[in-house]
Structures are given as C-alpha cells and as structure tokens.
Design a protein around this motif. Structure first.
Motif, PDB file in Angstrom:
ATOM      1  N   ALA A  76       0.922  25.113-117.327  1.00 18.17           N
ATOM      2  CA  ALA A  76       0.766  25.440-118.748  1.00 18.17           C
ATOM      3  C   ALA A  76      -0.612  25.038-119.254  1.00 18.17           C
ATOM      4  CB  ALA A  76       1.849  24.731-119.559  1.00 18.17           C
ATOM      5  N   HIS A  77      -1.158  23.951-118.712  1.00 17.86           N
ATOM      6  CA  HIS A  77      -2.469  23.483-119.166  1.00 17.86           C
ATOM      7  C   HIS A  77      -3.597  24.320-118.578  1.00 17.86           C
ATOM      8  CE1 HIS A  77      -5.673  20.830-120.411  1.00 17.86           C
ATOM      9  NE2 HIS A  77      -6.058  20.698-119.143  1.00 17.86           N
ATOM     10  N   ASP A  78      -3.639  24.436-117.248  1.00 20.10           N
ATOM     11  CA  ASP A  78      -4.669  25.225-116.565  1.00 20.10           C
ATOM     12  C   ASP A  78      -4.195  25.483-115.141  1.00 20.10           C
ATOM     13  OD1 ASP A  78      -6.919  26.321-115.341  1.00 20.10           O
ATOM     14  OD2 ASP A  78      -8.316  25.090-116.491  1.00 20.10           O
ATOM     15  N   ALA A  79      -3.519  26.604-114.967  1.00 20.75           N
ATOM     16  CA  ALA A  79      -2.909  26.900-113.670  1.00 20.75           C
ATOM     17  C   ALA A  79      -3.942  27.006-112.559  1.00 20.75           C
ATOM     18  CB  ALA A  79      -2.098  28.193-113.758  1.00 20.75           C
ATOM     19  N   LEU A  80      -5.048  27.674-112.847  1.00 21.92           N
ATOM     20  CA  LEU A  80      -6.067  27.864-111.812  1.00 21.92           C
ATOM     21  C   LEU A  80      -6.658  26.536-111.371  1.00 21.92           C
ATOM     22  CD1 LEU A  80      -7.815  29.737-110.089  1.00 21.92           C
ATOM     23  CD2 LEU A  80      -9.416  29.899-112.026  1.00 21.92           C
ATOM     24  N   ALA A  81      -7.009  25.683-112.335  1.00 23.86           N
ATOM     25  CA  ALA A  81      -7.591  24.382-111.997  1.00 23.86           C
ATOM     26  C   ALA A  81      -6.610  23.545-111.184  1.00 23.86           C
ATOM     27  CB  ALA A  81      -7.998  23.648-113.267  1.00 23.86           C
ATOM     28  N   ALA A  82      -5.327  23.605-111.545  1.00 21.27           N
ATOM     29  CA  ALA A  82      -4.323  22.826-110.824  1.00 21.27           C
ATOM     30  C   ALA A  82      -4.235  23.252-109.367  1.00 21.27           C
ATOM     31  CB  ALA A  82      -2.962  22.970-111.505  1.00 21.27           C
ATOM     32  N   HIS A  83      -4.199  24.549-109.125  1.00 15.14           N
ATOM     33  CA  HIS A  83      -4.096  25.041-107.747  1.00 15.14           C
ATOM     34  C   HIS A  83      -5.371  24.767-106.959  1.00 15.14           C
ATOM     35  CE1 HIS A  83      -0.239  27.239-107.441  1.00 15.14           C
ATOM     36  NE2 HIS A  83      -0.331  27.252-108.769  1.00 15.14           N
ATOM     37  N   LEU A  84      -6.513  24.947-107.587  1.00 16.80           N
ATOM     38  CA  LEU A  84      -7.771  24.708-106.880  1.00 16.80           C
ATOM     39  C   LEU A  84      -7.899  23.243-106.471  1.00 16.80           C
ATOM     40  CD1 LEU A  84     -10.316  26.826-108.958  1.00 16.80           C
ATOM     41  CD2 LEU A  84      -9.278  27.397-106.752  1.00 16.80           C
ATOM     42  N   GLU A  85      -7.469  22.345-107.363  1.00 20.23           N
ATOM     43  CA  GLU A  85      -7.605  20.920-107.069  1.00 20.23           C
ATOM     44  C   GLU A  85      -6.668  20.479-105.948  1.00 20.23           C
ATOM     45  OE1 GLU A  85      -7.077  16.552-109.244  1.00 20.23           O
ATOM     46  OE2 GLU A  85      -6.807  18.405-110.391  1.00 20.23           O
ATOM     47  N   VAL A  86      -5.406  20.867-106.050  1.00 23.41           N
ATOM     48  CA  VAL A  86      -4.413  20.374-105.097  1.00 23.41           C
ATOM     49  C   VAL A  86      -4.444  21.151-103.788  1.00 23.41           C
ATOM     50  CG1 VAL A  86      -1.943  19.971-104.726  1.00 23.41           C
ATOM     51  CG2 VAL A  86      -2.947  19.616-106.983  1.00 23.41           C
ATOM     52  N   GLU A  87      -4.617  22.452-103.884  1.00 18.46           N
ATOM     53  CA  GLU A  87      -4.515  23.300-102.696  1.00 18.46           C
ATOM     54  C   GLU A  87      -5.831  23.416-101.945  1.00 18.46           C
ATOM     55  OE1 GLU A  87      -3.125  27.893-101.613  1.00 18.46           O
ATOM     56  OE2 GLU A  87      -2.871  27.092-103.652  1.00 18.46           O
ATOM     57  N   LEU A  88      -6.932  23.559-102.682  1.00 16.20           N
ATOM     58  CA  LEU A  88      -8.216  23.841-102.043  1.00 16.20           C
ATOM     59  C   LEU A  88      -9.237  22.719-102.217  1.00 16.20           C
ATOM     60  CD1 LEU A  88      -8.505  27.577-103.180  1.00 16.20           C
ATOM     61  CD2 LEU A  88      -7.728  26.717-100.959  1.00 16.20           C
ATOM     62  N   HIS A  89      -8.955  21.749-103.084  1.00 19.94           N
ATOM     63  CA  HIS A  89      -9.842  20.609-103.318  1.00 19.94           C
ATOM     64  C   HIS A  89     -11.229  21.040-103.820  1.00 19.94           C
ATOM     65  CE1 HIS A  89      -6.737  18.344-101.283  1.00 19.94           C
ATOM     66  NE2 HIS A  89      -6.876  19.100-100.209  1.00 19.94           N
ATOM     67  N   ILE A  90     -11.248  22.058-104.671  1.00 19.27           N
ATOM     68  CA  ILE A  90     -12.493  22.488-105.297  1.00 19.27           C
ATOM     69  C   ILE A  90     -12.253  22.662-106.788  1.00 19.27           C
ATOM     70  CG2 ILE A  90     -13.399  23.639-103.233  1.00 19.27           C
ATOM     71  CD1 ILE A  90     -12.538  26.295-104.378  1.00 19.27           C
ATOM     72  N   SER A  91     -13.353  22.886-107.531  1.00 14.20           N
ATOM     73  CA  SER A  91     -13.259  23.058-108.974  1.00 14.20           C
ATOM     74  C   SER A  91     -14.221  24.155-109.403  1.00 14.20           C
ATOM     75  CB  SER A  91     -13.605  21.752-109.694  1.00 14.20           C
ATOM     76  OG  SER A  91     -13.820  21.970-111.071  1.00 14.20           O
ATOM     77  N   THR A  92     -13.828  24.915-110.420  1.00 15.32           N
ATOM     78  CA  THR A  92     -14.714  25.958-110.927  1.00 15.32           C
ATOM     79  C   THR A  92     -15.987  25.376-111.537  1.00 15.32           C
ATOM     80  OG1 THR A  92     -13.485  25.950-113.020  1.00 15.32           O
ATOM     81  CG2 THR A  92     -12.839  27.584-111.370  1.00 15.32           C
ATOM     82  N   ASP A  93     -15.929  24.103-111.965  1.00 19.72           N
ATOM     83  CA  ASP A  93     -17.092  23.459-112.577  1.00 19.72           C
ATOM     84  C   ASP A  93     -17.981  22.761-111.555  1.00 19.72           C
ATOM     85  OD1 ASP A  93     -16.223  24.201-115.120  1.00 19.72           O
ATOM     86  OD2 ASP A  93     -14.946  22.414-115.281  1.00 19.72           O
ATOM     87  N   ASP A  94     -17.578  22.784-110.306  1.00 18.87           N
ATOM     88  CA  ASP A  94     -18.302  22.016-109.297  1.00 18.87           C
ATOM     89  C   ASP A  94     -18.614  22.856-108.059  1.00 18.87           C
ATOM     90  OD1 ASP A  94     -19.535  19.652-108.517  1.00 18.87           O
ATOM     91  OD2 ASP A  94     -17.793  18.980-107.379  1.00 18.87           O
ATOM     92  N   VAL A  95     -18.876  24.138-108.271  1.00 20.99           N
ATOM     93  CA  VAL A  95     -19.224  25.023-107.160  1.00 20.99           C
ATOM     94  C   VAL A  95     -20.649  24.702-106.699  1.00 20.99           C
ATOM     95  CG1 VAL A  95     -19.612  27.436-106.496  1.00 20.99           C
ATOM     96  CG2 VAL A  95     -17.678  26.829-107.949  1.00 20.99           C
ATOM     97  N   SER A  96     -20.857  24.735-105.408  1.00 23.08           N
ATOM     98  CA  SER A  96     -22.158  24.369-104.839  1.00 23.08           C
ATOM     99  C   SER A  96     -23.274  25.252-105.385  1.00 23.08           C
ATOM    100  CB  SER A  96     -22.111  24.493-103.314  1.00 23.08           C
ATOM    101  OG  SER A  96     -21.073  23.696-102.790  1.00 23.08           O
ATOM    102  N   ASN A  97     -24.435  24.647-105.626  1.00 24.49           N
ATOM    103  CA  ASN A  97     -25.601  25.366-106.131  1.00 24.49           C
ATOM    104  C   ASN A  97     -26.687  25.380-105.063  1.00 24.49           C
ATOM    105  OD1 ASN A  97     -28.114  26.010-107.438  1.00 24.49           O
ATOM    106  ND2 ASN A  97     -27.122  25.606-109.398  1.00 24.49           N
ATOM    107  N   PRO A  98     -26.997  26.549-104.475  1.00 26.83           N
ATOM    108  CA  PRO A  98     -27.983  26.590-103.386  1.00 26.83           C
ATOM    109  C   PRO A  98     -29.392  26.216-103.827  1.00 26.83           C
ATOM    110  CG  PRO A  98     -27.340  28.809-104.036  1.00 26.83           C
ATOM    111  CD  PRO A  98     -26.407  27.872-104.740  1.00 26.83           C
ATOM    112  N   TRP A  99     -29.735  26.502-105.089  1.00 27.70           N
ATOM    113  CA  TRP A  99     -31.076  26.147-105.563  1.00 27.70           C
ATOM    114  C   TRP A  99     -31.231  24.634-105.669  1.00 27.70           C
ATOM    115  CZ3 TRP A  99     -34.821  29.411-105.161  1.00 27.70           C
ATOM    116  CH2 TRP A  99     -34.566  30.781-105.268  1.00 27.70           C
ATOM    117  N   HIS A 100     -30.205  23.967-106.175  1.00 34.74           N
ATOM    118  CA  HIS A 100     -30.250  22.506-106.235  1.00 34.74           C
ATOM    119  C   HIS A 100     -30.369  21.921-104.836  1.00 34.74           C
ATOM    120  CE1 HIS A 100     -28.027  22.345-110.395  1.00 34.74           C
ATOM    121  NE2 HIS A 100     -29.251  22.848-110.472  1.00 34.74           N
ATOM    122  N   ALA A 101     -29.611  22.485-103.910  1.00 38.01           N
ATOM    123  CA  ALA A 101     -29.649  21.987-102.534  1.00 38.01           C
ATOM    124  C   ALA A 101     -31.029  22.175-101.919  1.00 38.01           C
ATOM    125  CB  ALA A 101     -28.596  22.705-101.687  1.00 38.01           C
TER     126      ALA A 101
END
Length: 236
Positions: free
Chosen positions: A128-153
């Motif tokens: 109910a709060h954020d289905a996508l964030a919940a699944h990404l965190e528990v299932e895939l261990h990633i976040s939409t706010d923390d996607v890798s940035n190739p330029w920073h790297a």
C-alpha cells in the motif's frame, strides 16, 4: 527507574553503494601508484634526463586515467542497464499480476522468519505504501533512487588514479638524481601501506594480509621495471 529509549541509528540510503565507490577509489589510487611508479622507476634507471622522465610519467598518468575512466564507464553502464531492466520487469509484474506479487512478497518475509499472518500483513502495508520499492528492496536488493551512475564511476576512477599517480611522479622528479629511485621506492612503500590498510578497513578483512599483498606486489613491479631500465640504460 525509567527506561531510556534509544533512537534507531540512522542509515543513509545507498550507504553500501557509497562504501563500494570508496573501496573502488582506494583500489584506483593503488593502481595509479603502482603503474606510474613502475614506469618512471624503469625510465629513471635508464636515464637521468628529467624531461624524459616527466614526459613518460605524464603520458602514463593520462593514459591510465583515461583507460580507468572508460573501463568503469562501460562496466557501470552495463550494470545500470541491467538494473533498469529489472526495475521495468518488476513494475510490469506488479501491474499485470498484483495478487501473485503480493503473495510472493509475503512468502519472502516468511522466509525471513515472520509468521504467515505477520508476513502477509507486512506485505500488505508495504504494498500500500510503495509496492515497487518493497519488491526491489527485498527481492532484488536495489532501489530506484540508488541506480548506478556510469559518469560518477568514470570520474571517480580517473580522479583516484590521478591522485595515486601524482605521488610517484613527484617522488622521482623532486629529489637529486642519486636519490630519485630510493625516494620513489620509499614513497610508494608508504602509499601502498596506506591503501592496503584502507582497503582492508573498508572490506572488513585482515589488515596485515592486505597490506602485505599490495606492498609485495607493488615493490615487485618496481623491482622488475628498475632492473629492465638499468639493463637498457647500460646497454645504450
């Protein structure tokens, strides 16, 4: 006696990612130290001409920094594409099969040790709060706010390599001719001890083993290039 309530320790989002970047920066600096030091020591063993040593060192620094940046950009771009694909797939599944995804989320919390009713309630509230964030965190261990940035790297890798490379370049150019190689060996030894300690600290591994590994490898590289440079300088 009144119980003292302690606030939970805050953990900023992306902490693990930032630690990985910091560890990569330490390793990039280590690469800059060893590769440029090995080259300038080899050149200094063959000639005492300061402009020649400077040109070789600067060329090695620039080539290494560009190579490191390109390598990191390509690698992290591939990782970012994979992360975006996984996020898109999870979003599609939530839109087309919400009940199955809810059951999957509840099952994952059951696997973490929660009772079935508790696991389903947690899954319902997180969905109910954020289905996508919940699944990404528990299932895939990633976040939409923390996607890798190739330029920073790429920038971080090039910068860390450059910082590491400047040390042996200065160490071989600033002292008098007879002190160039000993001063470079000493500077590299100190720098490798520091980077070895930092890499072990960030990775949680044994510090003495990490320090010994980078010091032995780095000094071996310097010794080989010094010997080759001395042989070539004598022959010429």
């Amino acid at each position: 006696m009144t119980d003292v309530q302690h606030a939970p320790e805050p953990h900023a989002p992306g902490l693990a990612s930032r630690l990985n970047w910091l560890r990569a920066g330490v390793l990039g600096a280590n690469d800059g130290i060893v590769s440029v030091a090995a080259l300038v020591v080899g050149v200094a063993a063959a000639t005492t001409d300061a402009p020649t040593i400077l040109i070789a060192g600067v060329a090695s620094l620039l080539a290494g920094a560009v190579s490191m940046a390109l390598g990191e950009y390509v690698s992290v771009s591939s990782q970012r594409d994979t992360e975006h694909a996984l996020i898109a797939k999870e979003r599609f599944e939530l839109e087309t099969m919400p009940e199955e995804e809810l059951a999957e989320l509840a099952e994952m919390y059951r696997g973490k040790g929660l009772a079935p009713d508790t696991a389903r309630q947690v899954a319902l509230e997180l969905t109910a709060h954020d289905a996508l964030a919940a699944h990404l965190e528990v299932e895939l261990h990633i976040s939409t706010d923390d996607v890798s940035n190739p330029w920073h790297a790429a920038l971080a890798s090039a910068l860390s390599f450059t910082i590491g490379a400047v040390l042996p370049l200065l160490a071989v150019l600033l002292p008098p001719d007879e002190w160039r190689i000993p001063a470079t060996f000493l500077a590299v030894l100190v720098a490798l001890v520091i980077t070895g300690w930092l890499s072990a600290f960030l990775g949680g591994s044994t510090k003495s083993r990490a320090i010994a590994r980078v010091v032995i490898g780095g000094l071996l590289a310097l010794g080989v290039t010094w010997a080759i440079g001395a042989l070539i300088g004598t022959a010429v």
